[in-house]
Scaffold this motif. Structure first.
Motif, PDB file in Angstrom:
ATOM      1  N   ARG A 308       0.537  18.554  -6.105  1.00 41.87           N
ATOM      2  CA  ARG A 308      -0.439  18.647  -5.022  1.00 41.87           C
ATOM      3  C   ARG A 308      -1.278  17.371  -4.896  1.00 41.87           C
ATOM      4  O   ARG A 308      -1.620  16.941  -3.795  1.00 41.87           O
ATOM      5  N   HIS A 309      -1.613  16.751  -6.030  1.00 40.63           N
ATOM      6  CA  HIS A 309      -2.541  15.621  -6.021  1.00 40.63           C
ATOM      7  C   HIS A 309      -1.857  14.259  -6.002  1.00 40.63           C
ATOM      8  O   HIS A 309      -2.460  13.278  -5.550  1.00 40.63           O
ATOM      9  N   LEU A 310      -0.607  14.171  -6.500  1.00 43.89           N
ATOM     10  CA  LEU A 310       0.044  12.875  -6.677  1.00 43.89           C
ATOM     11  C   LEU A 310       1.276  12.777  -5.787  1.00 43.89           C
ATOM     12  O   LEU A 310       1.980  13.771  -5.583  1.00 43.89           O
ATOM     13  N   PRO A 311       1.585  11.584  -5.258  1.00 42.01           N
ATOM     14  CA  PRO A 311       2.702  11.441  -4.316  1.00 42.01           C
ATOM     15  C   PRO A 311       4.065  11.814  -4.880  1.00 42.01           C
ATOM     16  O   PRO A 311       4.893  12.386  -4.187  1.00 42.01           O
ATOM     17  N   ALA A 312       4.343  11.458  -6.134  1.00 47.15           N
ATOM     18  CA  ALA A 312       5.636  11.768  -6.749  1.00 47.15           C
ATOM     19  C   ALA A 312       5.411  11.997  -8.238  1.00 47.15           C
ATOM     20  O   ALA A 312       4.691  11.227  -8.883  1.00 47.15           O
ATOM     21  N   THR A 313       6.005  13.058  -8.785  1.00 46.22           N
ATOM     22  CA  THR A 313       5.746  13.402 -10.185  1.00 46.22           C
ATOM     23  C   THR A 313       7.008  13.867 -10.896  1.00 46.22           C
ATOM     24  O   THR A 313       7.943  14.375 -10.275  1.00 46.22           O
ATOM     25  N   MET A 314       7.008  13.679 -12.205  1.00 41.64           N
ATOM     26  CA  MET A 314       7.985  14.273 -13.114  1.00 41.64           C
ATOM     27  C   MET A 314       7.192  14.832 -14.289  1.00 41.64           C
ATOM     28  O   MET A 314       6.276  14.174 -14.791  1.00 41.64           O
ATOM     29  N   VAL A 315       7.532  16.038 -14.737  1.00 47.34           N
ATOM     30  CA  VAL A 315       6.745  16.722 -15.760  1.00 47.34           C
ATOM     31  C   VAL A 315       7.675  17.284 -16.827  1.00 47.34           C
ATOM     32  O   VAL A 315       8.743  17.805 -16.523  1.00 47.34           O
TER      33      VAL A 315
END
Length: 512
Positions: A308-315
């Motif tokens: 929701r807050h960051l343009p592109a993510t991996m977790v």
């Protein structure tokens, strides 16, 4: 690029006949000429496949009524004729009005040739151009297929292959199942041109590229379709989700289990991790504030809120904390991470809350390994130092990191004792906590009222402690920058030793 009607009209053999576009006039740039055919037969339509340009003098239409001319144009349009090229002068001095009227109605371009030209010259020139473009396209497909095969060897699996498609075409790629599930790549690419992926004779899904449909794009999709189908079939349990593939990529980054930087780049694009212009990559660690607090479902919370807050993510979850790789604007990284941290603690605060630590900004995914390791080191130091802030960037604790490499240095230890020795000895005898008081005063920016609030004492009590500190240190003026800087550096070393489990001095150290 495909041979179009405009290309046909530009041939010298056609230009010599002074071509005039009549009938349907729109979109000639997009009308592909698959072949050029010549015929004077009125009932030629059943013998065509579609995509042809038909050259005729109209001999088969002579003496026929207007209704036959209309039927002729309508039949050619139904089979998908690209265009009708009618040479005037031999059979018709002017174009039959009924033919032109019907051609305009059914969307059939008619090209009137006002000069006599041997049709063989037109067909030879057109067919040579068509075949040359087809050969060029086949070579491009073969070249892209070889590149994709090399990418498959380096980064096997559907995720890596879709990422390689994005790299080769220079456009975002996506792979979606027939049920609409996004398997790999970017969701934005789903609206672009694509090819069906056939598995077992059925449409399993669709590979799409977002952007202009140029020769490279078409060649990449044509080459990749069968290879993607092969990878789907080779997967023992089908294709894993993008989220699981992203988690595996982060784990491999932090452990060094990858073959090359190209492998990492392909896999990142395959999970939809795109670094846009003006953005950078950053590695983060999210860990519970308390080791005694269980955070059920916190991985899913981090996944949802970071997206929701960051343009592109991996977790990914690893060793009791969450690894996070993100692509963020270079100028707004801290602001975005602060918003994410606040959101996470608003949702997980009742269970103890979380600490978010970040490494430095880096340029690309291969460099993310170093940023992630820096984030891990920063989080270990932040926990060791009992940092009050919920968000800690590596740059925030750079001095701690430097001192940590020298914390056992004898000269630094003598420096710490020379600066704080009287306070440490006094605290060891009386438990007055003067070292902690001085530390808190510096943290409060020399604001006595704020320091008193942080310590939970009255301001008069703090004033007395500060006066006692000055006396024990030989009457120093704590407002002098040089003195304050030396004492602050000594306090940093004291905190490192204290939280590292060492006494720090022979006189002991006051409890925090």
């Amino acid at each position: 690029m495909p041979f179009t009607l405009r290309d046909l009209l530009a041939l010298p053999a056609v230009q010599g006949a002074r071509p005039e576009l009549a009938g349907h006039r729109d979109g000639i740039d997009d009308r592909v000429v698959r072949w050029v055919h010549t015929s004077e037969i009125q009932d030629i339509a059943p013998l065509l496949k579609g995509g042809e340009a038909l050259l005729t003098t109209g001999l088969g239409l002579v003496a026929l009524p207007p209704e036959a001319h209309r039927a002729y144009a309508a039949a050619l349009a139904r089979v998908g004729l690209t265009a009708l090229l009618l040479e005037l002068g031999r059979s018709f001095p002017t174009a039959p009005p009924a033919l032109l009227d019907e051609a305009a109605r059914v969307g059939l371009p008619v090209v009137l040739l006002h000069g006599v030209v041997p049709f063989i010259e037109v067909t030879e020139a057109a067919h040579a151009a068509i075949l040359e473009q087809e050969v060029t396209a086949l070579r491009e497909v073969a070249e892209q297929r070889n590149r994709l095969l090399q990418a498959m060897a380096e980064s096997p699996g559907v995720i890596g292959l879709v990422g390689a498609c994005a790299q080769l075409s220079g456009q975002p790629a996506s792979l979606v199942t027939a049920d609409g599930e996004l398997v790999a790549g970017s969701a934005d690419a789903g609206a672009g041109d694509g090819v069906d992926v056939l598995v077992g004779g059925r449409v399993w899904g669709r590979l799409a590229l977002l952007g202009p449909a140029g020769p490279r794009t078409r060649a990449t999709m044509e080459a990749a379709g069968p290879l993607v189908a092969l990878e789907v079939q080779r997967s023992p349990s089908g294709t894993s989700s993008r989220r699981l593939s992203a988690a595996q990529l982060l784990t491999d980054l932090i452990t060094g289990r990858y073959s090359s930087s190209g492998d990492l780049a392909s896999r990142a694009l395959g999970v939809g991790f795109v670094v846009r212009p003006g953005h950078a990559v950053i590695g983060c660690v999210v860990r519970p504030r308390s080791h005694r607090s269980a955070l059920p479902g916190w991985l899913q919370t981090v996944q949802e809120r970071s997206a929701r807050h960051l343009p592109a993510t991996m977790v990914a979850e690893r060793d009791g904390h969450v690894l996070l790789g993100a692509a963020v604007p270079r100028a707004g990284a801290r602001r975005l991470l602060a918003a994410l941290t606040a959101d996470l603690n608003a949702r997980l605060g009742a269970m103890g809350g979380v600490l978010v630590c970040a490494g430095p900004l880096v340029d690309d995914v291969p460099a993310l390994a170093g940023s992630l390791q820096s984030a891990v080191d920063t989080s270990d130091l932040a926990v060791r130092m009992a940092t009050a802030s919920d968000l800690v960037l590596s740059e925030d604790v750079a001095l701690y990191q430097l001192l940590l490499t020298m914390v056992d240095d004898a000269a630094l230890e003598r420096f710490t004792l020379a600066q704080l020795g009287p306070l440490l000895q006094h605290d060891a005898r009386t438990g007055a906590g003067l070292v902690m008081t001085l530390d808190t005063l510096f943290v409060a920016g020399m604001s006595k009222s704020r320091a008193a609030d942080m310590l939970g004492v009255r301001r008069q009590t703090l004033y007395g402690r500060v006066e006692r500190i000055s006396q024990l240190l030989g009457g120093v003026d704590l407002e002098q920058r040089e003195i304050r800087t030396a004492l602050d550096l000594a306090l940093l070393c004291w905190r490192l030793r204290l939280n590292g489990g060492r006494a720090g001095t022979d006189a002991g150290a006051a409890p925090r």
